[in-house]
Enzyme design. Structure first.
Site, PDB file in Angstrom:
ATOM      1  N   HIS A 158      -8.238  -7.076  -1.252  1.00 14.18           N
ATOM      2  CA  HIS A 158      -6.946  -6.443  -1.566  1.00 14.18           C
ATOM      3  C   HIS A 158      -6.449  -6.778  -2.975  1.00 14.18           C
ATOM      4  CE1 HIS A 158      -2.797  -5.004  -0.639  1.00 14.18           C
ATOM      5  NE2 HIS A 158      -2.515  -5.897  -1.578  1.00 14.18           N
ATOM      6  N   GLU A 208      -6.993 -12.105   1.568  1.00 10.76           N
ATOM      7  CA  GLU A 208      -7.840 -10.908   1.664  1.00 10.76           C
ATOM      8  C   GLU A 208      -8.553 -10.682   0.334  1.00 10.76           C
ATOM      9  OE1 GLU A 208      -5.417  -7.555   2.729  1.00 10.76           O
ATOM     10  OE2 GLU A 208      -4.483  -8.603   4.395  1.00 10.76           O
ATOM     11  N   HIS A 262       0.826  -1.218   0.000  1.00 10.16           N
ATOM     12  CA  HIS A 262       0.000   0.000   0.000  1.00 10.16           C
ATOM     13  C   HIS A 262       0.860   1.268   0.000  1.00 10.16           C
ATOM     14  CE1 HIS A 262      -4.206  -1.241   0.372  1.00 10.16           C
ATOM     15  NE2 HIS A 262      -3.771  -2.287   1.047  1.00 10.16           N
ATOM     16  N   ASP A 290      -7.800  -1.512  -1.454  1.00  9.11           N
ATOM     17  CA  ASP A 290      -8.750  -2.378  -0.767  1.00  9.11           C
ATOM     18  C   ASP A 290     -10.126  -1.947  -1.243  1.00  9.11           C
ATOM     19  OD1 ASP A 290      -6.612  -3.446   0.572  1.00  9.11           O
ATOM     20  OD2 ASP A 290      -6.999  -2.395   2.460  1.00  9.11           O
TER      21      ASP A 290
HETATM   22 ZN   LIG Z   1      -4.828  -4.039   1.319  1.00  6.36          ZN
END
Ligand SMILES: [Zn+2]
Length: 202
Positions: free
Chosen positions: A183, A180, A116, A123
């Protein structure tokens, strides 16, 4: 009085703009059609329980915004809008997250550089075309089995939605991570240098 308020507002926004590191652009619905900004780290709805960003604005590299814009147009045809939970993350925010959840399975320790921090990661969740937030496999940063790529433990329509998002992201040049569903990274994220943004909020 009104002029004073206007002047102060301008000074504050200019002051913040000066601190935005070079190489980042603001994410807006003009750039990414229909995108809904729900930056969780600017609210107390995150694992630290408090706001760790100075405001709800979002920043990414130009290349990331261009690809995200492609995704937004693709999804619009299918009746969806993107919801942005996080974008570029300053190193100071990564430290705050790690302090709240020091678990290498879900977060990058401050000794390494989070993707990030490169301005190449997002996200994301989905809303319908009217802007209603849709049910997805889990909430943001919900660190459990529902967050992984295997959608067998969530309702069928929810799994289908997560796959619509994934297909659109993959088609535009992003890759995902196994743990995730929200993501995504530019496929060539490793080619980009981190943008630390020290001093943005320390
Ligand atoms: Zn993320």
């Amino acid at each position: 009085m009104r002029w004073i308020v206007l002047f102060l507002g301008l000074a504050v926004s200019l002051g913040f703009a000066e601190k935005i590191p070079e190489g980042l652009k603001e994410v807006t619905p003009d750039q990414v059609p229909g995108i809904i900004l729900e930056m969780r780290y600017s609210t107390d709805l995150n694992i630290t329980g408090k706001a760790i960003y100075p405001d709800g604005r979002a920043w990414l590299r130009r290349e990331t915004i261009q690809k995200l814009s492609k995704v937004a147009r693709d999804l619009r045809e299918k009746g969806y809008r993107l919801v942005l939970w996080d974008a570029w993350r300053p190193a100071s925010a990564q430290k705050a997250l790690w302090a709240a959840k020091p678990d290498g399975r879900f977060l990058t320790p401050p000794s390494k550089v989070s993707r990030h921090t490169r301005g190449t990661s997002v996200d994301l969740s989905l809303a319908d075309k009217s802007g209603k937030i849709l049910e997805m496999p889990s909430d943001h940063d919900e660190f459990n089995a529902k967050a992984d790529e295997d959608f067998s433990d969530v309702p069928k329509e929810v799994a289908k939605r997560a796959k619509v998002l994934r297909n659109a992201m993959f088609a535009a040049g992003f890759s995902g991570v196994p743990d995730e569903w929200w993501h995504y990274d530019l496929r060539d994220w490793a080619a980009y240098e981190p943008i630390e943004g020290k001093g943005l909020k320390d």
